[in-house]
Write a protein that holds these residues in place. Structure first.
Motif, PDB file in Angstrom:
ATOM      1  N   ILE A   1      14.117   1.672 -10.688  1.00 16.76           N
ATOM      2  CA  ILE A   1      14.544   1.509  -9.302  1.00 16.76           C
ATOM      3  C   ILE A   1      13.493   0.682  -8.571  1.00 16.76           C
ATOM      4  CG2 ILE A   1      14.980   2.728  -7.133  1.00 16.76           C
ATOM      5  CD1 ILE A   1      16.023   5.079  -8.811  1.00 16.76           C
ATOM      6  N   THR A   2      13.953  -0.307  -7.809  1.00 20.02           N
ATOM      7  CA  THR A   2      13.059  -1.139  -7.015  1.00 20.02           C
ATOM      8  C   THR A   2      12.954  -0.541  -5.618  1.00 20.02           C
ATOM      9  OG1 THR A   2      13.755  -3.102  -8.219  1.00 20.02           O
ATOM     10  CG2 THR A   2      12.670  -3.456  -6.102  1.00 20.02           C
ATOM     11  N   PRO A   3      11.764  -0.077  -5.210  1.00 23.47           N
ATOM     12  CA  PRO A   3      11.627   0.516  -3.870  1.00 23.47           C
ATOM     13  C   PRO A   3      11.832  -0.538  -2.783  1.00 23.47           C
ATOM     14  CG  PRO A   3       9.633   0.858  -5.174  1.00 23.47           C
ATOM     15  CD  PRO A   3      10.528  -0.031  -5.957  1.00 23.47           C
ATOM     16  N   ILE A   4      12.467  -0.127  -1.717  1.00 24.50           N
ATOM     17  CA  ILE A   4      12.736  -0.987  -0.568  1.00 24.50           C
ATOM     18  C   ILE A   4      12.267  -0.253   0.681  1.00 24.50           C
ATOM     19  CG2 ILE A   4      14.554  -2.135   0.790  1.00 24.50           C
ATOM     20  CD1 ILE A   4      14.400  -3.252  -2.016  1.00 24.50           C
TER      21      ILE A   4
ATOM     22  N   LEU B   1      13.766  10.703  -5.179  1.00 23.09           N
ATOM     23  CA  LEU B   1      13.305  11.479  -4.025  1.00 23.09           C
ATOM     24  C   LEU B   1      11.996  12.190  -4.355  1.00 23.09           C
ATOM     25  CD1 LEU B   1      13.759  12.503  -1.161  1.00 23.09           C
ATOM     26  CD2 LEU B   1      15.115  14.362  -2.140  1.00 23.09           C
ATOM     27  N   GLU B   2      11.911  12.731  -5.542  1.00 21.46           N
ATOM     28  CA  GLU B   2      10.666  13.384  -5.980  1.00 21.46           C
ATOM     29  C   GLU B   2       9.526  12.367  -6.024  1.00 21.46           C
ATOM     30  OE1 GLU B   2       8.519  16.642  -6.672  1.00 21.46           O
ATOM     31  OE2 GLU B   2      10.668  16.690  -6.292  1.00 21.46           O
ATOM     32  N   TRP B   3       9.806  11.160  -6.514  1.00 17.98           N
ATOM     33  CA  TRP B   3       8.795  10.096  -6.581  1.00 17.98           C
ATOM     34  C   TRP B   3       8.300   9.733  -5.188  1.00 17.98           C
ATOM     35  CZ3 TRP B   3       8.785   5.016  -4.746  1.00 17.98           C
ATOM     36  CH2 TRP B   3       7.758   4.208  -5.231  1.00 17.98           C
ATOM     37  N   THR B   4       9.214   9.683  -4.197  1.00 17.49           N
ATOM     38  CA  THR B   4       8.815   9.281  -2.845  1.00 17.49           C
ATOM     39  C   THR B   4       7.855  10.266  -2.192  1.00 17.49           C
ATOM     40  OG1 THR B   4      10.709  10.327  -1.742  1.00 17.49           O
ATOM     41  CG2 THR B   4      10.952   8.012  -2.402  1.00 17.49           C
ATOM     42  N   LYS B   5       7.778  11.475  -2.695  1.00 20.15           N
ATOM     43  CA  LYS B   5       6.864  12.461  -2.111  1.00 20.15           C
ATOM     44  C   LYS B   5       5.411  12.039  -2.249  1.00 20.15           C
ATOM     45  CE  LYS B   5      10.052  16.302  -2.655  1.00 20.15           C
ATOM     46  NZ  LYS B   5      10.316  17.584  -3.314  1.00 20.15           N
ATOM     47  N   ASN B   6       5.134  11.110  -3.160  1.00 21.38           N
ATOM     48  CA  ASN B   6       3.768  10.606  -3.358  1.00 21.38           C
ATOM     49  C   ASN B   6       3.553   9.253  -2.691  1.00 21.38           C
ATOM     50  OD1 ASN B   6       2.926  12.807  -5.023  1.00 21.38           O
ATOM     51  ND2 ASN B   6       4.180  11.923  -6.642  1.00 21.38           N
ATOM     52  N   THR B   7       4.480   8.851  -1.839  1.00 21.49           N
ATOM     53  CA  THR B   7       4.365   7.560  -1.150  1.00 21.49           C
ATOM     54  C   THR B   7       4.020   7.782   0.306  1.00 21.49           C
ATOM     55  OG1 THR B   7       6.695   7.453  -0.505  1.00 21.49           O
ATOM     56  CG2 THR B   7       6.114   6.543  -2.664  1.00 21.49           C
TER      57      THR B   7
ATOM     58  N   GLU C   1       0.817  -1.214   0.000  1.00 22.00           N
ATOM     59  CA  GLU C   1       0.000   0.000   0.000  1.00 22.00           C
ATOM     60  C   GLU C   1       0.854   1.270   0.000  1.00 22.00           C
ATOM     61  OE1 GLU C   1      -3.610   0.395   0.496  1.00 22.00           O
ATOM     62  OE2 GLU C   1      -3.677  -1.673  -0.197  1.00 22.00           O
ATOM     63  N   ARG C   2       2.046   1.198   0.537  1.00 23.03           N
ATOM     64  CA  ARG C   2       2.842   2.420   0.729  1.00 23.03           C
ATOM     65  C   ARG C   2       3.240   3.088  -0.570  1.00 23.03           C
ATOM     66  NH1 ARG C   2       6.962   2.458   4.354  1.00 23.03           N
ATOM     67  NH2 ARG C   2       6.027   0.739   5.448  1.00 23.03           N
ATOM     68  N   TRP C   3       3.275   2.340  -1.687  1.00 20.86           N
ATOM     69  CA  TRP C   3       3.720   2.909  -2.961  1.00 20.86           C
ATOM     70  C   TRP C   3       2.620   2.974  -4.018  1.00 20.86           C
ATOM     71  CZ3 TRP C   3       7.342  -1.358  -1.624  1.00 20.86           C
ATOM     72  CH2 TRP C   3       8.374  -0.898  -0.803  1.00 20.86           C
ATOM     73  N   LYS C   4       1.422   2.501  -3.726  1.00 20.73           N
ATOM     74  CA  LYS C   4       0.419   2.330  -4.768  1.00 20.73           C
ATOM     75  C   LYS C   4      -0.013   3.632  -5.444  1.00 20.73           C
ATOM     76  CE  LYS C   4      -3.994   2.437  -2.413  1.00 20.73           C
ATOM     77  NZ  LYS C   4      -5.207   1.732  -2.122  1.00 20.73           N
TER      78      LYS C   4
END
Length: 94
Positions: free
Chosen positions: A33-36, A62-68, A21-24
């Motif tokens: 990149i494979t999120p861990i 880092l920009e992508w993680t702002k939506n996680t 759920e954290r990345w959906k």
């Protein structure tokens, strides 16, 4: 014994659901990149810090993680565990 199996099944379900759920809502991570999921607290080498500050792939991620959900548990662990990025001092699996 059945009770222990039920409790274990519940925790596994919660763990798997929490991690999926954290990345959906973030879409596909950039640069293959494979999120861990990892710890919030990290110890980093100067070279690793320089990498995450200056490498364009790290900036894009880092920009992508702002939506996680919980981006701080995702960013550093992901940079550390994706050996193809070549971050100095990162985990190589050896």
């Amino acid at each position: 014994m059945l009770f222990v199996k039920l409790i274990l099944s519940f925790f596994l379900f919660v763990l798997i659901r929490a991690n999926s759920e954290r990345w959906k809502n973030a879409g596909t991570p950039p640069h293959n990149i494979t999120p861990i999921k990892g710890a919030v607290h990290v110890t980093l080498s100067r070279g690793f810090v320089d990498f995450v500050i200056n490498d364009q792939r790290a900036k894009d991620f880092l920009e992508w993680t702002k939506n996680t959900y919980i981006p701080d548990e995702t960013f550093f662990s992901t940079m550390n565990h994706n050996h193809q990025l070549g971050a100095p001092g990162a985990y190589t699996g050896r």
